[in-house]
Design a protein around this motif. Structure first.
Motif, PDB file in Angstrom:
ATOM      1  N   ILE A  53      -9.982  -1.025   4.782  1.00  0.00           N
ATOM      2  CA  ILE A  53     -10.773  -1.894   3.233  1.00  0.00           C
ATOM      3  C   ILE A  53     -11.291   0.137   3.026  1.00  0.00           C
ATOM      4  O   ILE A  53     -10.982   0.611   1.962  1.00  0.00           O
ATOM      5  CB  ILE A  53     -12.120  -2.149   4.003  1.00  0.00           C
ATOM      6  CG1 ILE A  53     -11.382  -3.520   4.157  1.00  0.00           C
ATOM      7  CG2 ILE A  53     -13.262  -2.117   2.956  1.00  0.00           C
ATOM      8  CD1 ILE A  53     -12.449  -4.969   4.247  1.00  0.00           C
ATOM      9  N   LYS A  54     -11.645   0.725   3.580  1.00  0.00           N
ATOM     10  CA  LYS A  54     -11.945   2.231   3.858  1.00  0.00           C
ATOM     11  C   LYS A  54     -10.976   2.550   3.637  1.00  0.00           C
ATOM     12  O   LYS A  54     -11.059   4.187   1.949  1.00  0.00           O
ATOM     13  CB  LYS A  54     -12.004   2.901   4.788  1.00  0.00           C
ATOM     14  CG  LYS A  54     -13.013   4.129   5.082  1.00  0.00           C
ATOM     15  CD  LYS A  54     -12.821   4.403   6.048  1.00  0.00           C
ATOM     16  CE  LYS A  54     -13.620   5.938   5.966  1.00  0.00           C
ATOM     17  NZ  LYS A  54     -14.518   6.491   7.863  1.00  0.00           N
ATOM     18  N   LEU A  55      -9.899   2.706   3.599  1.00  0.00           N
ATOM     19  CA  LEU A  55      -7.988   3.273   2.807  1.00  0.00           C
ATOM     20  C   LEU A  55      -8.178   2.780   1.466  1.00  0.00           C
ATOM     21  O   LEU A  55      -7.811   4.427   0.216  1.00  0.00           O
ATOM     22  CB  LEU A  55      -7.245   2.945   3.266  1.00  0.00           C
ATOM     23  CG  LEU A  55      -6.814   3.371   4.751  1.00  0.00           C
ATOM     24  CD1 LEU A  55      -5.476   3.110   5.510  1.00  0.00           C
ATOM     25  CD2 LEU A  55      -6.574   5.665   4.762  1.00  0.00           C
ATOM     26  N   LEU A  56      -9.004   1.616   0.475  1.00  0.00           N
ATOM     27  CA  LEU A  56      -8.397   0.913  -0.420  1.00  0.00           C
ATOM     28  C   LEU A  56     -10.130   1.529  -1.141  1.00  0.00           C
ATOM     29  O   LEU A  56     -10.443   0.830  -1.069  1.00  0.00           O
ATOM     30  CB  LEU A  56      -8.070  -0.275  -0.748  1.00  0.00           C
ATOM     31  CG  LEU A  56      -6.893  -0.601   0.226  1.00  0.00           C
ATOM     32  CD1 LEU A  56      -7.324  -1.821   0.299  1.00  0.00           C
ATOM     33  CD2 LEU A  56      -5.909  -0.155  -1.219  1.00  0.00           C
ATOM     34  N   GLN A 128       6.668  -6.336  -6.120  1.00  0.00           N
ATOM     35  CA  GLN A 128       7.160  -5.017  -7.745  1.00  0.00           C
ATOM     36  C   GLN A 128       5.629  -4.602  -7.567  1.00  0.00           C
ATOM     37  O   GLN A 128       4.763  -6.026  -9.102  1.00  0.00           O
ATOM     38  CB  GLN A 128       7.459  -5.914  -8.806  1.00  0.00           C
ATOM     39  CG  GLN A 128       9.266  -6.192  -8.247  1.00  0.00           C
ATOM     40  CD  GLN A 128      10.280  -6.801  -9.467  1.00  0.00           C
ATOM     41  OE1 GLN A 128      11.360  -6.344  -9.631  1.00  0.00           O
ATOM     42  NE2 GLN A 128       9.478  -7.083 -10.681  1.00  0.00           N
ATOM     43  N   LEU A 129       5.098  -3.549  -7.911  1.00  0.00           N
ATOM     44  CA  LEU A 129       3.507  -3.301  -8.547  1.00  0.00           C
ATOM     45  C   LEU A 129       3.643  -2.482  -9.535  1.00  0.00           C
ATOM     46  O   LEU A 129       4.102  -1.508  -9.008  1.00  0.00           O
ATOM     47  CB  LEU A 129       2.971  -2.305  -7.240  1.00  0.00           C
ATOM     48  CG  LEU A 129       1.485  -2.135  -7.577  1.00  0.00           C
ATOM     49  CD1 LEU A 129       0.350  -3.714  -7.243  1.00  0.00           C
ATOM     50  CD2 LEU A 129       1.115  -2.209  -6.007  1.00  0.00           C
ATOM     51  N   ILE A 196       0.689  -0.813   0.845  1.00  0.00           N
ATOM     52  CA  ILE A 196      -0.148  -0.148  -0.585  1.00  0.00           C
ATOM     53  C   ILE A 196      -0.907   0.855  -0.455  1.00  0.00           C
ATOM     54  O   ILE A 196      -0.785   1.871  -0.853  1.00  0.00           O
ATOM     55  CB  ILE A 196      -1.176  -1.251  -1.439  1.00  0.00           C
ATOM     56  CG1 ILE A 196      -0.163  -2.821  -1.730  1.00  0.00           C
ATOM     57  CG2 ILE A 196      -1.786  -0.950  -2.606  1.00  0.00           C
ATOM     58  CD1 ILE A 196      -1.020  -3.744  -3.125  1.00  0.00           C
ATOM     59  N   SER A 197      -2.019   1.113   0.705  1.00  0.00           N
ATOM     60  CA  SER A 197      -2.283   2.329   0.753  1.00  0.00           C
ATOM     61  C   SER A 197      -2.026   3.401   1.213  1.00  0.00           C
ATOM     62  O   SER A 197      -2.367   4.389   0.925  1.00  0.00           O
ATOM     63  CB  SER A 197      -3.179   1.633   2.313  1.00  0.00           C
ATOM     64  OG  SER A 197      -4.532   0.893   2.391  1.00  0.00           O
ATOM     65  N   LEU A 198      -0.687   3.318   2.063  1.00  0.00           N
ATOM     66  CA  LEU A 198       0.386   3.891   2.924  1.00  0.00           C
ATOM     67  C   LEU A 198       0.863   4.769   1.494  1.00  0.00           C
ATOM     68  O   LEU A 198       1.322   5.573   1.176  1.00  0.00           O
ATOM     69  CB  LEU A 198       1.046   3.581   3.923  1.00  0.00           C
ATOM     70  CG  LEU A 198       0.083   3.350   4.897  1.00  0.00           C
ATOM     71  CD1 LEU A 198       0.593   2.827   6.116  1.00  0.00           C
ATOM     72  CD2 LEU A 198      -0.758   4.460   5.243  1.00  0.00           C
ATOM     73  N   ASP A 202       1.075   8.342  -0.335  1.00  0.00           N
ATOM     74  CA  ASP A 202       1.954   9.271  -0.375  1.00  0.00           C
ATOM     75  C   ASP A 202       2.094   9.661  -2.021  1.00  0.00           C
ATOM     76  O   ASP A 202       2.274  11.244  -2.017  1.00  0.00           O
ATOM     77  CB  ASP A 202       3.318   8.959   0.418  1.00  0.00           C
ATOM     78  CG  ASP A 202       3.959   8.695   1.519  1.00  0.00           C
ATOM     79  OD1 ASP A 202       2.578   9.254   2.365  1.00  0.00           O
ATOM     80  OD2 ASP A 202       4.368   7.988   2.113  1.00  0.00           O
ATOM     81  N   LEU A 203       1.962   8.561  -2.654  1.00  0.00           N
ATOM     82  CA  LEU A 203       1.869   8.849  -4.621  1.00  0.00           C
ATOM     83  C   LEU A 203       1.017  10.076  -4.660  1.00  0.00           C
ATOM     84  O   LEU A 203       1.590  10.884  -5.438  1.00  0.00           O
ATOM     85  CB  LEU A 203       1.644   7.597  -5.396  1.00  0.00           C
ATOM     86  CG  LEU A 203       2.042   8.052  -6.386  1.00  0.00           C
ATOM     87  CD1 LEU A 203       2.614   6.373  -7.079  1.00  0.00           C
ATOM     88  CD2 LEU A 203       0.690   7.760  -7.405  1.00  0.00           C
ATOM     89  N   THR A 204      -0.422   9.768  -4.785  1.00  0.00           N
ATOM     90  CA  THR A 204      -0.905  10.920  -5.139  1.00  0.00           C
ATOM     91  C   THR A 204      -1.186  12.219  -4.682  1.00  0.00           C
ATOM     92  O   THR A 204      -0.914  12.941  -5.169  1.00  0.00           O
ATOM     93  CB  THR A 204      -2.732  10.377  -4.305  1.00  0.00           C
ATOM     94  OG1 THR A 204      -2.584   9.712  -3.300  1.00  0.00           O
ATOM     95  CG2 THR A 204      -3.062   8.673  -5.742  1.00  0.00           C
TER      96      THR A 204
END
Length: 218
Positions: A53-56, A128-129, A196-198, A202-204
């Motif tokens: 929850i904290k990661l999102l 697929q997101l 999704i968090s991980l 990486d994406l950001t």
């Protein structure tokens, strides 16, 4: 999201996976060990859920990443150029990556697509997101926003290649269910949002590195 959250998540997973208890033939001791194991597992499960929850980042009950990044070396037109190049190079799998540009305001909006898969229980999931990325630059700083997440998912039994059609999944409602602790398939939701968090950590990080990069003009 920051690196401390990222570290917390992995620490919790390690703690959960490495929990062990000694053996005894005494029924009372066995009962106490079983109760202690159940209590500790509940505690570790709560820690893992709290870490996810904290990661999102949640804004107005929706997942939304946004950050203002300061970089004194950048000027607005560099942000625009670098951001546009990064979008095109990163999301070649997405149709019409660039959706909007305003070169005068150093603003670009693109559409991203990430694919991933995982198993939970006796099922295998292909996901697929899709999402929108907005980047606006000014001299010495820029702001990125990632929002409007749309998830579609195909499901098959483990060991099977017969996936069903991709069906839309309400990601925000799934997260609300996970956060509430109610509903079935808790492990499925924990895996889904951990991935999704991980992925977006990486994406950001890649986005920030690319936007701050000094390209040479030829």
């Amino acid at each position: 999201m920051n690196r401390s959250c990222y570290s917390i998540f992995f620490l919790v997973i390690i703690l959960v996976s490495n929990t062990s208890f000694g053996q005894s033939s005494d029924p009372d001791v066995i009962g106490m060990q079983k109760k202690a194991k159940e209590d500790e597992k509940k505690s570790e499960d709560k820690k893992a859920l709290d870490a996810i929850i904290k990661l999102l980042p949640i804004v107005n009950d929706e997942i939304r990443y946004e950050e203002v990044v300061t970089d004194e070396k950048l000027i607005g037109k560099d942000v625009y150029r670098n951001a546009r190049r990064w979008l095109i190079e990163s999301f070649v799998d997405s149709k019409s990556v660039i959706e909007y540009v305003d070169e005068d305001k150093n603003h670009v909006i693109g559409k991203g697509l990430i694919r991933f898969s995982f198993s939970s229980g006796l099922l295998f999931y292909k996901d697929q997101l899709e999402f929108v990325i907005s980047i606006t630059g000014k001299d010495g700083k820029y702001k990125y926003e990632i929002y409007n997440f749309r998830l579609s998912q195909a499901i098959a039994g483990l060991g099977s290649q017969n996936f069903g059609p991709y069906d839309p999944i309400n990601l925000n409602e799934e997260f609300k269910t996970l956060k509430s602790g109610k509903g079935s398939n808790k492990r499925y939701r924990e895996k889904l949002f951990s991935i999704i968090s991980l992925k977006f950590f990486d994406l950001t990080e890649n986005l920030k590195k690319a936007v701050s990069q000094q390209y040479k003009d030829f």
